[in-house]
Design a protein around this motif. Structure first.
Motif, PDB file in Angstrom:
ATOM      1  N   LEU A  48       0.861  -1.176   0.000  1.00 19.91           N
ATOM      2  CA  LEU A  48       0.000   0.000   0.000  1.00 19.91           C
ATOM      3  C   LEU A  48       0.897   1.225   0.000  1.00 19.91           C
ATOM      4  N   THR A  49       0.939   1.937  -1.115  1.00 17.06           N
ATOM      5  CA  THR A  49       1.807   3.104  -1.202  1.00 17.06           C
ATOM      6  C   THR A  49       1.328   4.182  -0.244  1.00 17.06           C
ATOM      7  N   LEU A  50       2.250   5.071   0.114  1.00 17.02           N
ATOM      8  CA  LEU A  50       1.887   6.154   1.009  1.00 17.02           C
ATOM      9  C   LEU A  50       0.809   7.042   0.398  1.00 17.02           C
ATOM     10  N   ASP A  51       0.899   7.299  -0.904  1.00 19.18           N
ATOM     11  CA  ASP A  51      -0.112   8.131  -1.563  1.00 19.18           C
ATOM     12  C   ASP A  51      -1.489   7.488  -1.474  1.00 19.18           C
ATOM     13  N   LYS A  52      -1.527   6.181  -1.693  1.00 19.39           N
ATOM     14  CA  LYS A  52      -2.828   5.500  -1.627  1.00 19.39           C
ATOM     15  C   LYS A  52      -3.324   5.452  -0.194  1.00 19.39           C
ATOM     16  N   ILE A  54      -2.847   7.720   2.070  1.00 17.35           N
ATOM     17  CA  ILE A  54      -3.401   9.040   2.355  1.00 17.35           C
ATOM     18  C   ILE A  54      -4.792   9.181   1.747  1.00 17.35           C
ATOM     19  N   LEU A  55      -4.946   8.710   0.510  1.00 15.21           N
ATOM     20  CA  LEU A  55      -6.238   8.790  -0.158  1.00 15.21           C
ATOM     21  C   LEU A  55      -7.295   7.983   0.584  1.00 15.21           C
ATOM     22  N   ILE A  56      -6.919   6.772   1.020  1.00 18.40           N
ATOM     23  CA  ILE A  56      -7.850   5.929   1.764  1.00 18.40           C
ATOM     24  C   ILE A  56      -8.205   6.586   3.093  1.00 18.40           C
ATOM     25  N   GLY A  57      -7.188   7.100   3.795  1.00 19.17           N
ATOM     26  CA  GLY A  57      -7.444   7.747   5.078  1.00 19.17           C
ATOM     27  C   GLY A  57      -8.358   8.945   4.939  1.00 19.17           C
ATOM     28  N   ASP A  58      -8.159   9.727   3.876  1.00 17.94           N
ATOM     29  CA  ASP A  58      -9.011  10.886   3.645  1.00 17.94           C
ATOM     30  C   ASP A  58     -10.451  10.453   3.386  1.00 17.94           C
ATOM     31  N   ALA A  59     -10.630   9.387   2.606  1.00 17.46           N
ATOM     32  CA  ALA A  59     -11.981   8.896   2.312  1.00 17.46           C
ATOM     33  C   ALA A  59     -12.659   8.380   3.573  1.00 17.46           C
ATOM     34  N   ILE A  60     -11.913   7.651   4.409  1.00 15.01           N
ATOM     35  CA  ILE A  60     -12.492   7.141   5.655  1.00 15.01           C
ATOM     36  C   ILE A  60     -12.866   8.299   6.577  1.00 15.01           C
ATOM     37  N   MET A  61     -12.005   9.312   6.645  1.00 18.57           N
ATOM     38  CA  MET A  61     -12.294  10.448   7.512  1.00 18.57           C
ATOM     39  C   MET A  61     -13.553  11.174   7.062  1.00 18.57           C
ATOM     40  N   ARG A  62     -13.729  11.310   5.763  1.00 21.85           N
ATOM     41  CA  ARG A  62     -14.951  11.939   5.256  1.00 21.85           C
ATOM     42  C   ARG A  62     -16.179  11.127   5.665  1.00 21.85           C
ATOM     43  N   GLN A  63     -16.041   9.792   5.604  1.00 28.48           N
ATOM     44  CA  GLN A  63     -17.153   8.944   6.017  1.00 28.48           C
ATOM     45  C   GLN A  63     -17.387   9.031   7.518  1.00 28.48           C
ATOM     46  N   MET A  64     -16.314   9.087   8.281  1.00 27.09           N
ATOM     47  CA  MET A  64     -16.451   9.192   9.726  1.00 27.09           C
ATOM     48  C   MET A  64     -17.220  10.461  10.109  1.00 27.09           C
ATOM     49  N   ARG A  65     -16.948  11.555   9.404  1.00 21.85           N
ATOM     50  CA  ARG A  65     -17.666  12.797   9.696  1.00 21.85           C
ATOM     51  C   ARG A  65     -19.170  12.634   9.504  1.00 21.85           C
ATOM     52  N   GLY A  66     -19.544  11.780   8.548  1.00 23.16           N
ATOM     53  CA  GLY A  66     -20.953  11.594   8.263  1.00 23.16           C
ATOM     54  C   GLY A  66     -21.604  10.490   9.066  1.00 23.16           C
ATOM     55  N   GLN A  67     -20.821   9.656   9.751  1.00 19.72           N
ATOM     56  CA  GLN A  67     -21.380   8.495  10.441  1.00 19.72           C
ATOM     57  C   GLN A  67     -21.203   8.540  11.946  1.00 19.72           C
ATOM     58  N   ALA A  68     -20.124   9.099  12.413  1.00 21.83           N
ATOM     59  CA  ALA A  68     -19.777   9.014  13.834  1.00 21.83           C
ATOM     60  C   ALA A  68     -20.080  10.333  14.543  1.00 21.83           C
ATOM     61  N   PRO A  69     -20.353  10.269  15.840  1.00 22.65           N
ATOM     62  CA  PRO A  69     -20.617  11.500  16.605  1.00 22.65           C
ATOM     63  C   PRO A  69     -19.329  12.235  16.953  1.00 22.65           C
ATOM     64  N   ILE A  70     -18.649  12.725  15.920  1.00 18.73           N
ATOM     65  CA  ILE A  70     -17.421  13.482  16.135  1.00 18.73           C
ATOM     66  C   ILE A  70     -17.780  14.827  16.770  1.00 18.73           C
ATOM     67  N   ILE A  71     -17.061  15.193  17.807  1.00 18.61           N
ATOM     68  CA  ILE A  71     -17.342  16.445  18.512  1.00 18.61           C
ATOM     69  C   ILE A  71     -16.814  17.622  17.704  1.00 18.61           C
ATOM     70  N   GLY A  72     -17.720  18.496  17.298  1.00 19.06           N
ATOM     71  CA  GLY A  72     -17.341  19.710  16.591  1.00 19.06           C
ATOM     72  C   GLY A  72     -17.159  20.845  17.581  1.00 19.06           C
ATOM     73  N   ASP A  73     -16.136  20.737  18.381  1.00 24.31           N
ATOM     74  CA  ASP A  73     -15.892  21.687  19.461  1.00 24.31           C
ATOM     75  C   ASP A  73     -14.492  22.241  19.277  1.00 24.31           C
ATOM     76  N   PRO A  74     -14.356  23.507  18.913  1.00 26.21           N
ATOM     77  CA  PRO A  74     -13.024  24.039  18.602  1.00 26.21           C
ATOM     78  C   PRO A  74     -12.049  23.968  19.763  1.00 26.21           C
ATOM     79  N   VAL A  75     -12.540  24.109  21.003  1.00 25.65           N
ATOM     80  CA  VAL A  75     -11.648  24.075  22.152  1.00 25.65           C
ATOM     81  C   VAL A  75     -11.111  22.664  22.383  1.00 25.65           C
ATOM     82  N   ILE A  76     -11.994  21.675  22.353  1.00 22.09           N
ATOM     83  CA  ILE A  76     -11.568  20.287  22.514  1.00 22.09           C
ATOM     84  C   ILE A  76     -10.671  19.872  21.360  1.00 22.09           C
ATOM     85  N   ASN A  77     -11.029  20.281  20.151  1.00 23.97           N
ATOM     86  CA  ASN A  77     -10.199  19.943  18.983  1.00 23.97           C
ATOM     87  C   ASN A  77      -8.800  20.530  19.110  1.00 23.97           C
TER      88      ASN A  77
END
Length: 490
Positions: A48-52, A54-77
């Motif tokens: 698994l190349t580093l470029d791929k 990164i692409l996979i991680g970015d896609a999963i993160m986009r999905q996580m934003r839409g599926q998981a209760p990620i805290i949108g709190d600037p102070v905690i972030n």
């Protein structure tokens, strides 16, 4: 507080399943001898190349934003990213810009996935007694990423069926954020017998423990916190029903606890003063996310009355947040103002002060306070986002748009910023900008078709502005290209 963006489920988990199948398939052409793996640090790069990655991680993160209760709190972030960065600085083989985020879930869990993404549940933060214990968990996850354990795991899974992996991935992703729901989903899956690449092998865990403790110590934390936190996790599992071993991304065994304690003998004693930021973050999570408002108020009143705290300011801050959540704004202001007298640029206090001023209908007070701090911290996300939000509340839309557009040049994946920017454009009746901002927000969730629709709406408001027409057409093409990249990975 800047509220989390409420969104629909725009696209299926199947998309991410195909991404994982791609990662799996890329390993199938390789030999199966695990002894042929390269040295640590470049291991599995041929799988698994580093470029791929990164692409996979970015896609999963986009999905996580839409599926998981990620805290949108600037102070905690801000807090969790700063803490994580202190550890990453001491790690070797850091091929990615790490992104740390917090899931609103009381379970004691944390996880890492492709491309330098590390998620930690609120349950980890509130269970930790000190910052070193929290840092020990993050150091362990950082090591999983830097040692490329997921890629190595993919290499070892050559005989697994891609279809089995595809059917299982959705449940695994859900399990990371919500163990109970994940278990239920897996119990109905025919793929339960397939070992997914998110579990780590025993050797991976030992390696992450060993290197993670080194990172922890090098970053100035107490290495003994690893063993003490292991003890907490083991005790919790003894007192409750234990999920199936395959769902525990980091199986905790007595041997791991014993090994960590033995390893401690090689380190000197580290004595640290209690971290004020850690205890403020913990209090904020308890008062705003973990407890119901009425219980939070009772809890922090009792804590303050009994003096059962390490950091007095954190106990008072927790009470102020609890009062705010119970809409007792004047009482919250009295406590928070007193805290600010001794530390008037503390981000936790500034954020709460902004919330209170807006709730009391006095956003101008917040703006005056934040404009002053902005001169000292012009790039700080907490200051910028709170100021932009206060400006929208006071109907100063143009100024809000100005500072958010500058901020997004440096932070192009901040969904809170796009949410506020959308409101600002709407308030200013700049509908082209509103639709463009919505499009960027949708793209952060991987909803590229919906993002394209928003851009097409924006196009209808361009009038005779040919430059804006060209920009929108170019962005539409970029979104379509991103969607095509994911399809090509199938």
């Amino acid at each position: 507080m800047i509220s989390s963006f409420v969104f629909r489920r725009f696209f299926s988990l199947a998309l991410l399943a195909t991404v994982f199948v791609a990662a799996k398939s890329s390993a199938q052409s390789l030999g199966s001898d695990k002894n042929t793996l390269p040295e640590i640090g470049v291991v599995a790069s041929e799988a698994l190349t580093l470029d791929k990655e990164i692409l996979i991680g970015d896609a999963i993160m986009r999905q996580m934003r839409g599926q998981a209760p990620i805290i949108g709190d600037p102070v905690i972030n801000e807090y969790i990213q700063d803490l994580g960065n202190r550890l990453v600085l001491q790690a070797d083989n850091t091929k990615f810009p790490f992104q740390f985020f917090v899931i609103n879930n009381n379970a004691m869990n944390a996880f890492a996935f492709y491309g330098g993404h590390v998620g930690v549940h609120t349950g980890i933060i509130t269970a930790a007694d000190n910052e070193s214990e929290l840092a020990s968990v993050l150091a362990h996850e950082v090591t999983h990423v830097t040692q490329r354990h997921l890629a190595r795991r993919a290499l070892s899974q050559q005989r697994s069926s891609p279809l089995a992996l595809a059917s299982m991935f959705g449940s695994i992703l859900l399990a990371m954020a919500n163990p109970e729901a994940g278990i239920a989903a897996l119990s109905t899956s025919q793929a339960m017998s397939a070992q997914m690449g998110i579990d780590y092998t025993r050797s991976n865990e030992q390696e992450a423990d060993r290197i993670g403790i080194d990172i922890l110590y090098a970053a100035g934390f107490d290495p003994k916190a690893t063993a003490s936190f292991f003890g907490k996790m083991a005790e919790q599992y003894r007192m409750s029903s234990r999920p199936p071993e395959r769902l525990l991304t980091h199986p905790l065994t007595e041997k791991r606890i014993a090994d960590a304690r033995i390893r401690m003998d090689g380190y000197p004693n580290v004595r640290l003063a209690p971290s004020k930021s850690f205890h403020l973050a913990k209090a904020r999570i308890q008062a705003r996310y973990q407890f119901k408002p009425d219980y939070a108020l009772e809890y922090f009143i009792a804590v303050n009355d009994s003096g059962s705290y390490l950091i007095k300011e954190a106990a008072q801050y927790g009470l102020a947040v609890a009062l705010f959540e119970n809409e007792k704004y004047e009482e919250a202001k009295t406590i928070n103002d007193a805290l600010m007298q001794g530390d008037n640029e503390n981000l936790f206090y500034l954020d709460l002060a902004t919330d209170i001023d807006i709730a009391l209908g006095k956003p101008q007070d917040a703006i005056a306070m934040l404009e002053r701090v902005l001169k000292q911290k012009p790039r700080n996300s907490v200051v910028v986002l709170n100021l932009a939000n206060a400006l929208v509340s006071s109907k100063q839309y143009t100024r809000s748009i100005e500072i958010l557009r500058d901020y997004l040049l440096v932070h192009p994946q901040d969904e809170i910023a796009y949410q506020i920017l959308t409101d600002a454009y709407k308030g200013e009746k700049q509908y082209m900008g509103m639709h463009r901002s919505k499009a960027e927000l949708l793209a952060l969730y991987g909803a590229y078709p919906n993002a394209v629709d928003e851009l097409q709406h924006a196009y209808n408001f361009t009038g005779d502005n040919h430059l804006e027409k060209q920009r929108i057409r170019a962005r539409i093409q970029q979104f379509r290209d991103e969607q095509e990249k994911l399809k090509q990975m199938q």
